[in-house]
Design a protein around this motif. Structure first.
Motif, PDB file in Angstrom:
ATOM      1  N   SER A   1       0.838  -1.203   0.000  1.00 58.88           N
ATOM      2  CA  SER A   1       0.000   0.000   0.000  1.00 58.88           C
ATOM      3  C   SER A   1       0.869   1.248   0.000  1.00 58.88           C
ATOM      4  CB  SER A   1      -0.906  -0.004   1.238  1.00 58.88           C
ATOM      5  OG  SER A   1      -1.660   1.185   1.308  1.00 58.88           O
ATOM      6  N   TRP A   2       0.454   2.229  -0.804  1.00 59.60           N
ATOM      7  CA  TRP A   2       1.130   3.531  -0.835  1.00 59.60           C
ATOM      8  C   TRP A   2       0.098   4.589  -0.466  1.00 59.60           C
ATOM      9  CZ3 TRP A   2       0.589   8.136  -3.558  1.00 59.60           C
ATOM     10  CH2 TRP A   2       1.668   9.015  -3.500  1.00 59.60           C
ATOM     11  N   ASP A   3       0.427   5.387   0.546  1.00 58.00           N
ATOM     12  CA  ASP A   3      -0.536   6.385   1.028  1.00 58.00           C
ATOM     13  C   ASP A   3       0.073   7.780   1.052  1.00 58.00           C
ATOM     14  OD1 ASP A   3       1.247   6.065   3.076  1.00 58.00           O
ATOM     15  OD2 ASP A   3      -0.247   5.492   4.596  1.00 58.00           O
ATOM     16  N   GLY A   4       0.941   8.050   0.097  1.00 59.36           N
ATOM     17  CA  GLY A   4       1.606   9.350   0.073  1.00 59.36           C
ATOM     18  C   GLY A   4       0.882  10.408  -0.732  1.00 59.36           C
ATOM     19  N   GLY A   5      -0.337  10.128  -1.163  1.00 62.51           N
ATOM     20  CA  GLY A   5      -1.076  11.092  -1.962  1.00 62.51           C
ATOM     21  C   GLY A   5      -2.490  11.276  -1.453  1.00 62.51           C
ATOM     22  N   PRO A   6      -3.324  11.958  -2.181  1.00 60.75           N
ATOM     23  CA  PRO A   6      -4.680  12.238  -1.727  1.00 60.75           C
ATOM     24  C   PRO A   6      -5.584  11.008  -1.704  1.00 60.75           C
ATOM     25  CG  PRO A   6      -4.349  13.064  -3.950  1.00 60.75           C
ATOM     26  CD  PRO A   6      -3.014  12.647  -3.451  1.00 60.75           C
ATOM     27  N   SER A   7      -5.242   9.964  -2.451  1.00 54.53           N
ATOM     28  CA  SER A   7      -6.030   8.737  -2.470  1.00 54.53           C
ATOM     29  C   SER A   7      -5.111   7.550  -2.213  1.00 54.53           C
ATOM     30  CB  SER A   7      -6.721   8.548  -3.826  1.00 54.53           C
ATOM     31  OG  SER A   7      -7.580   9.620  -4.120  1.00 54.53           O
ATOM     32  N   PRO A   8      -5.563   6.573  -1.439  1.00 55.75           N
ATOM     33  CA  PRO A   8      -4.729   5.389  -1.204  1.00 55.75           C
ATOM     34  C   PRO A   8      -4.551   4.600  -2.496  1.00 55.75           C
ATOM     35  CG  PRO A   8      -6.952   5.011  -0.396  1.00 55.75           C
ATOM     36  CD  PRO A   8      -6.886   6.461  -0.791  1.00 55.75           C
ATOM     37  N   VAL A   9      -3.442   3.922  -2.616  1.00 55.21           N
ATOM     38  CA  VAL A   9      -3.135   3.158  -3.831  1.00 55.21           C
ATOM     39  C   VAL A   9      -2.527   1.818  -3.434  1.00 55.21           C
ATOM     40  CG1 VAL A   9      -1.709   3.055  -5.916  1.00 55.21           C
ATOM     41  CG2 VAL A   9      -2.765   5.216  -5.245  1.00 55.21           C
ATOM     42  N   ALA A  10      -3.008   0.751  -4.072  1.00 54.98           N
ATOM     43  CA  ALA A  10      -2.358  -0.556  -3.951  1.00 54.98           C
ATOM     44  C   ALA A  10      -1.360  -0.688  -5.087  1.00 54.98           C
ATOM     45  CB  ALA A  10      -3.385  -1.674  -4.032  1.00 54.98           C
TER      46      ALA A  10
ATOM     47  N   PRO B   1     -10.918   3.023  -3.152  1.00 57.88           N
ATOM     48  CA  PRO B   1     -11.456   1.959  -2.304  1.00 57.88           C
ATOM     49  C   PRO B   1     -11.098   0.558  -2.794  1.00 57.88           C
ATOM     50  CG  PRO B   1     -13.127   3.632  -2.745  1.00 57.88           C
ATOM     51  CD  PRO B   1     -11.972   3.948  -3.623  1.00 57.88           C
ATOM     52  N   LEU B   2     -11.013   0.360  -4.089  1.00 56.65           N
ATOM     53  CA  LEU B   2     -10.654  -0.963  -4.584  1.00 56.65           C
ATOM     54  C   LEU B   2      -9.198  -1.292  -4.272  1.00 56.65           C
ATOM     55  CD1 LEU B   2     -12.506  -1.154  -8.021  1.00 56.65           C
ATOM     56  CD2 LEU B   2     -13.096  -2.302  -5.879  1.00 56.65           C
ATOM     57  N   GLY B   3      -8.334  -0.281  -4.293  1.00 57.81           N
ATOM     58  CA  GLY B   3      -6.954  -0.503  -3.890  1.00 57.81           C
ATOM     59  C   GLY B   3      -6.866  -0.900  -2.429  1.00 57.81           C
ATOM     60  N   GLU B   4      -7.622  -0.199  -1.569  1.00 53.58           N
ATOM     61  CA  GLU B   4      -7.650  -0.575  -0.157  1.00 53.58           C
ATOM     62  C   GLU B   4      -8.206  -1.980   0.019  1.00 53.58           C
ATOM     63  OE1 GLU B   4      -8.229   3.185   2.658  1.00 53.58           O
ATOM     64  OE2 GLU B   4      -9.906   2.960   1.249  1.00 53.58           O
ATOM     65  N   ARG B   5      -9.254  -2.275  -0.719  1.00 56.34           N
ATOM     66  CA  ARG B   5      -9.872  -3.602  -0.653  1.00 56.34           C
ATOM     67  C   ARG B   5      -8.867  -4.678  -1.053  1.00 56.34           C
ATOM     68  NH1 ARG B   5     -13.596  -7.057   1.455  1.00 56.34           N
ATOM     69  NH2 ARG B   5     -14.510  -8.426  -0.126  1.00 56.34           N
ATOM     70  N   LEU B   6      -8.112  -4.423  -2.119  1.00 54.08           N
ATOM     71  CA  LEU B   6      -7.124  -5.391  -2.589  1.00 54.08           C
ATOM     72  C   LEU B   6      -6.058  -5.643  -1.531  1.00 54.08           C
ATOM     73  CD1 LEU B   6      -5.804  -7.141  -4.795  1.00 54.08           C
ATOM     74  CD2 LEU B   6      -4.699  -5.050  -5.648  1.00 54.08           C
TER      75      LEU B   6
END
Length: 350
Positions: free
Chosen positions: A185-194, A226-231
């Protein structure tokens, strides 16, 4: 070979000398199939082992031989293959089938010419390829339709793979070669990213190769929102292992079984049916036109070499740059917000 003659020894010696002169140029003439099995296929396997071609390419060659070339030419002596017959054969194919078959025919006759078995020009003659074009289904799914497919997968063991394949953009074999513990997980921007490292691919039978389609194909697939967080949550909960395991869990699912499972998802979602490979084209379309991501960065996220992105192997700094770009784009166009409700537990697929 033998011949019985009722003559004197001297006359027999003369007849033997005459027969040797008459048949000095004779030699066994192998079939197209014999040349393929004894010369061409071992050569292609060596090239795959040396990294000159991918295992996926080798599988495509094997499939084309089994479906097109072998049934028509396998038992025909190489010296008996006529250009007119080859052209008629090509005329009965789609353009993509003929193009692949032509590669294999040329391999066979190049080997024949190299080893002085017969003239190889029949393989490299400038044949007319079918003009009907590629008849493959090129349809894509809209974002709403991809969302419906995802909802049909929610809670099943197919869901983590579906999220990567539909919302991350890898090729089918690449998506099957992902391991859950590698997703981060990368959370360095405005939206979380897998972030999903694409560093290997699974073949049609579930075998895994560390070699991708090209030497530049290693890259990061990124799934935002949300799908990245879900993944990330599903991969963490699932522990180590393949993102789409086969029956025993020690290898990915084979391609044919995945296709059947995916087709069932599409039917359950009530959306048009297209080949599973078209998920990649669908991703490229919405990433470009909905998210507005720069085409050069899209190329890199697809494992292509862009015009100025020169990294040729997966590395974390580049993955973070791509994640930052997609995070920003998703924050401006949050297509999946509201899709993910209460997280469903993984359940056996019905």
């Amino acid at each position: 070979m033998s011949e019985t003659v009722d003559v004197t020894r001297r006359e027999a010696d003369a007849i033997l000398a005459q027969r040797r002169t008459e048949h000095a140029a004779d030699r066994p003439m192998p079939s197209v199939g014999a040349v393929w099995r004894s010369l061409v296929w071992p050569m292609l396997e060596r090239r795959a082992a040396d990294g000159e071609i991918s295992r996926g390419t080798l599988e495509h060659y094997a499939a084309a031989w089994d479906r097109q070339v072998g049934p028509r030419w396998g038992d025909v002596p190489v010296a008996s293959v006529r250009r007119a017959d080859v052209q008629e054969w090509y005329d009965g194919m789609t353009r993509s089938q003929a193009a692949m078959a032509r590669i294999l025919v040329r391999y066979v006759f190049d080997e024949c010419e190299l080893r002085e078995i017969c003239d190889g020009s029949v393989g490299r003659y400038p044949y007319r390829m079918p003009s009907a074009g590629d008849t493959r289904d090129k349809g894509i799914w809209s974002l709403d339709e991809l969302g419906a497919i995802w909802r049909a997968s929610e809670g099943t063991y197919l869901e983590p793979w579906l999220i990567v394949a539909a919302f991350g953009g890898p090729r089918v074999g690449e998506s099957m070669g992902v391991r859950r513990e590698e997703v981060w997980s990368w959370d360095g921007g405005p939206s979380p990213v897998a972030v999903v490292p694409i560093v290997r691919q699974a073949g049609r039978t579930g075998d895994v190769s560390e070699r991708l389609k090209t030497q530049w194909s290693s890259h990061a697939a990124v799934v935002p929102g949300p799908l990245g967080e879900r993944l990330c949550g599903l991969c963490a909960a699932g522990g180590e292992g393949w993102i789409i395991p086969g029956r025993t869990g020690d290898a990915p699912m084979n391609r044919e079984l995945l296709r059947k499972r995916f087709d069932s998802l599409v039917a359950r979602a009530g959306v048009p049916r297209h080949p599973v490979r078209n998920l990649r084209n669908s991703w490229e379309t919405f990433t470009h036109w909905t998210l507005g991501v720069d085409p050069e960065k899209i190329e890199r996220m697809m494992g292509h070499v862009g015009t100025s992105v020169t990294e040729r192997h997966y590395d974390r700094p580049e993955a973070e740059l791509l994640a930052a770009e997609v995070s920003r784009a998703y924050a401006e166009h949050p297509y999946a917000d509201g899709w993910v409700g209460a997280a469903a537990a993984i359940r056996p697929d019905e």
